[in-house]
Design an enzyme around this catalytic site. Structure first.
Site, short mmCIF file in Angstrom:
data_model
loop_
_atom_site.label_atom_id
_atom_site.label_comp_id
_atom_site.label_asym_id
_atom_site.label_seq_id
_atom_site.Cartn_x
_atom_site.Cartn_y
_atom_site.Cartn_z
N HIS A 148 35.05 32.28 32.92
CA HIS A 148 35.33 30.91 32.57
C HIS A 148 35.89 31.03 31.14
CE1 HIS A 148 32.19 29.59 35.70
NE2 HIS A 148 31.77 30.71 35.50
N HIS B 144 35.34 36.29 38.30
CA HIS B 144 36.19 35.45 37.63
C HIS B 144 35.54 35.16 36.23
CE1 HIS B 144 32.72 33.33 39.59
NE2 HIS B 144 32.87 32.42 38.73
P1 AMP Z 1 29.97 30.88 38.74
O1 AMP Z 1 28.61 30.06 38.83
O2 AMP Z 1 30.06 31.51 37.45
O3 AMP Z 1 30.15 31.77 40.04
O4 AMP Z 1 31.07 29.87 38.55
C1 AMP Z 1 31.58 29.22 39.89
C2 AMP Z 1 32.47 28.23 39.51
O5 AMP Z 1 33.33 27.92 40.57
C3 AMP Z 1 31.48 26.77 39.44
O6 AMP Z 1 31.86 26.38 37.95
C4 AMP Z 1 32.19 25.90 40.11
O7 AMP Z 1 32.23 24.67 39.66
C5 AMP Z 1 33.66 26.52 40.55
N1 AMP Z 1 34.10 26.10 41.91
C6 AMP Z 1 33.69 26.21 43.06
N2 AMP Z 1 34.40 25.53 43.92
C7 AMP Z 1 35.72 25.42 43.32
C8 AMP Z 1 36.77 24.86 43.71
N3 AMP Z 1 37.04 24.66 45.02
N4 AMP Z 1 37.83 24.70 42.70
C9 AMP Z 1 37.65 24.83 41.38
N5 AMP Z 1 36.29 25.36 40.88
C10 AMP Z 1 35.17 25.52 41.74
#
Ligand code: AMP
Ligand code: ZN
Length: 134
Positions: free
Chosen positions: A101, A99
């Site tokens: 951001h 993913h």
């Molecule tokens: P990363 O640390 O780059 O793996 O980012 C993962 C992101 O996923 C974090 O910013 C979390 O806040 C987000 N996240 C985790 N669970 C959910 C969810 N159910 N809905 C939306 N965002 C999520």
């Protein structure tokens, strides 16, 4: 992947605030509420991160990142974007599904994602020898 939270969001098994969807990606608001407009663009294909995905998947995700970013700037009152990808646990990746951001930015939002740091005194010639690809 059955126990992957982003695969579940793509399937609709976990609710999300969908921003955009096409054949390659599903994009939705990050639940963290840490930056105004923080958006996740997730590949529909389950790859772990940018290090193991194929180039078509990466191209699909980046095309969508550009499309959403342009929409935020052209239609939603933002001035620019930061794009962040965490690949690997050491880089801060917490969800092991590829993913990007998107952090939409405004000129006066006071966010500093790249704080100034002291020079480390790196030997750039040596580093260049160590890191160059060709
Ligand atoms: P990363 O640390 O780059 O793996 O980012 C993962 C992101 O996923 C974090 O910013 C979390 O806040 C987000 N996240 C985790 N669970 C959910 C969810 N159910 N809905 C939306 N965002 C999520
Ligand atoms: Zn997944």
């Amino acid at each position: 992947m059955t126990d992957c939270i982003f695969c579940k969001i793509i399937k609709g098994d976990i609710p999300s605030y969908k921003i955009y969807e096409d054949d390659n990606v599903y994009a939705f608001l990050d639940i963290a509420e840490d930056y105004y407009g923080h958006t996740l663009v997730v590949s529909k294909k389950h790859c772990e991160n940018m290090l193991d995905c194929d180039s078509e998947t990466l191209a699909g995700i980046m095309t969508a990142v550009q499309k959403i970013s342009r929409h935020y700037v052209d239609n939603c009152g933002f001035d620019g974007v930061n794009i962040i990808n965490n690949s690997g646990v050491s880089a801060g990746q917490s969800v092991m599904h590829l993913h990007m951001h998107i952090l939409p930015r405004k000129a006066d939002d006071g966010v500093n994602l790249w704080p100034e740091r002291e020079k480390l005194g790196i030997d750039l010639k040596q580093l260049h020898n160590q890191l160059k690809l060709q």
